[in-house]
Each structure stands twice: as C-alpha cells, then as structure tokens.
Write an enzyme that holds these catalytic residues in place. Structure first.
Site, PDB file in Angstrom:
ATOM      1  N   TRP A 187      46.371  32.886  32.909  1.00 50.93           N
ATOM      2  CA  TRP A 187      46.837  34.242  32.614  1.00 50.93           C
ATOM      3  C   TRP A 187      46.806  34.554  31.117  1.00 50.93           C
ATOM      4  CZ3 TRP A 187      48.411  38.273  35.818  1.00 50.93           C
ATOM      5  CH2 TRP A 187      48.469  37.983  37.182  1.00 50.93           C
ATOM      6  N   ASP A 236      37.635  38.514  43.344  1.00 44.65           N
ATOM      7  CA  ASP A 236      36.573  37.905  42.541  1.00 44.65           C
ATOM      8  C   ASP A 236      36.147  36.633  43.283  1.00 44.65           C
ATOM      9  OD1 ASP A 236      35.182  36.279  40.745  1.00 44.65           O
ATOM     10  OD2 ASP A 236      36.644  36.455  39.130  1.00 44.65           O
TER      11      ASP A 236
END
Length: 316
Positions: A82, A221
């Site tokens: 992240w 994704d």
C-alpha cells in the site's frame, strides 16, 4: 485443479477482452462480468504458476481485521503493497519539497534515472513513517479504507458498526440468514479515500456444516491484484469458519471489470505456459479461536511448491 479457475480467467480475458482506458493511464484489456469458484476442501488457492508472497496477504488481512488504516503496521511487517497510495498523498502535499514525483507510477517504468530517484524518495518516506509518529499520522493514513469500513462503519447518526463482529455473531446464531453481508463500499466516503474499495461486498452462506463466501469485486487487476484477493478471501473464510465451528466450503469470486494492464500482457502470457503444482494447505494455530487474536506466526502455508516470481509494475 483449483488454479485452473484463475488461469482460465486470464486466458478468457486475453482472448475476449477489449482495449479500454483507465484512471492510471496505463491502458487495459478488459472484460465485464466473470465468476470463479474455488472448493476450499481441495486445498488453499494460492497460485503456483508464479510465486505469491503469502506473508503479504496474511499481514494485509490482519491489518484489515485490526480496523487499521495506517500503513505503519504494514511497514512494521515488511509489507509495502500500500506504499504508493500513501506516498502519493505525501508528494502532492504542500509540505513536500523534493524532486518532482508527478505520475511516478508511469514514469518509473520508462525512465531508469527517474526510477532510481523515486525509489530513493519512497524509501525515505517509509523510514520516516516508521520513525516519526506525527508524520505517520499525517501521511501514513489512507482514510476510510477497508479496515475502517469493516470494523467501524460510520452511520448517519454518528454511531459505528463492527461489520465483521456482527456477521460472525449472525453466523453463530442465525446461520440460515440471507443477510450475512459485509460491505466496504460506503458512497459517502468513496471520494475521500486513497483508493475506493475494489473488493466492495462479500456474503457468507452456511450449509451442511460448511461456510462459503462470495465476493463481488468491482475492479480486478488480474495479474497482480486478483491472486492476492483470491488467497485473502479464502483465508478470511477459513478463519471465520474455524471460529464458528464450521469447515470452509467454497470461495466464489465475482468480478465486475476484470482487466489485464497492457504492461502485464507479457507476464500473463509467460504464466500461462507454466503447469500448476498441487495446491498447498493452510495451517491455523489451533490454540487461537477469535479471528481478532491471530498474529502473523499463527497463520502458515504448508507444502507450497511454485514456479519463480514474475515481476510487474503496480498501476497507481
């Protein structure tokens, strides 16, 4: 074989997807609406046609379950998945005075000199998040992302709802309920978070002593994100099943915009040439009961045989 579900998805989108633009400017091959089913009795669905770092998956899930939204916990566990979204907030702030980092995700893929500077700046950023409480509070927090929505959903009257605890209580007391749902998509918050939730809603289903879970994911994704999502929700289902005295059933993964980024096509094609190994097994510490009591070392993967890693850049 479990992994064929994923490989068939990748093949299908390569053959049937259409070119489509996207927020990141990278470009995708996209297909709308696809579903996979994983029978968790057959093993744990961690991909074997490339190495997938399970330690990142479990530390991210534990981060969600803590209700945490600050990347400091992830960095303390050497998890950097992240980083880019927090780093983006930093380099776009008035306080940042360093080199121009605009469009760092795309520029780092084509400019080696820029990439070296970007990595240097991001390393400095991560180290300061770890060392500086005030800096971490200002720039390490990603807003009302998964951990917040799962554990402290904000209601209109200022109350909070712990959706994870509530759904566990419902599974234990009313397993036939058709309302065993957790939502991360809060319309009032989606414009105020670093990344609006991709895995938006999941529902549990109890039958014949088994706990199944279906996830609706608005955006997937396929090369980088979906393998993580499959393993993360299979782990979440297994943890909740154990606490509720059930065995894991199926994980059903429903995708909205299923896409392969244009800069991942070669990697997917390479992966599709590889034969899968048998699925590994999940080990959970038998001494732990509540899902909120687990630490990193209480969750392990056994007999994980895999092909080598295939690298791919994250689209930010």
């Amino acid at each position: 074989m479990l992994e064929e579900q994923y490989l068939n998805l990748a093949r299908f989108v390569l053959e049937n997807g259409q070119p489509k633009g996207d927020r990141t400017g990278t470009g995708t091959i996209s297909y709308f609406g696809y579903q996979m089913r994983f029978n968790l009795a057959e093993g744990f669905p961690l991909l074997t046609t490339k190495s997938v770092p399970f330690r990142l998956i479990k530390s991210e899930l534990l981060w969600f379950l803590r209700g945490d939204t600050n990347i400091r916990y992830l960095l303390q566990n050497n998890n950097h998945i992240w980083d880019e979204w927090a780093f983006k907030n930093w380099v776009e702030s008035d306080e940042y005075q360093g080199p121009d980092m605009a469009d760092f995700g795309l520029r780092s893929q084509t400019d080696p000199e820029f990439k070296a500077e970007y990595l240097k700046q991001k390393e400095w950023f991560c180290q300061r998040i770890l060392a500086d409480d005030d800096f971490a509070a200002r720039y390490g927090d990603l807003g009302l992302v998964y951990g917040s929505q799962w554990r402290s959903w904000q209601t209109a009257d200022g109350q909070t709802v712990d959706q994870i605890q509530k759904v566990i209580d419902q599974i234990k007391t009313n397993p036939d309920s058709r309302r065993l749902i957790v939502s991360a998509w809060n319309p009032g918050d989606v414009d105020d978070v670093a990344l609006p939730p991709c895995h938006t809603l999941f529902q549990f289903y109890v039958n014949d002593g088994k706990l199944s879970c279906q996830l609706y994911q608005r955006s997937g994704d396929i090369f980088l994100g979906v393998p993580f999502n499959i393993a993360s929700y299979a782990l979440l289902t297994s943890l909740i099943a154990k606490e509720c005295g059930l065995v894991p059933g199926e994980f059903i993964h429903t995708l909205g915009d299923a896409h392969i980024y244009q800069n991942h096509v070669g990697q997917i094609q390479e992966q599709l040439t590889r034969a899968p190994y048998p699925a590994p097994q999940l080990w959970l510490n038998p001494e732990k009961q509540s899902i909120f009591d687990y630490d990193i070392d209480d969750i392990k993967i056994e007999n994980y045989h895999h092909h080598p890693r295939i690298k791919g850049a994250v689209a930010v």
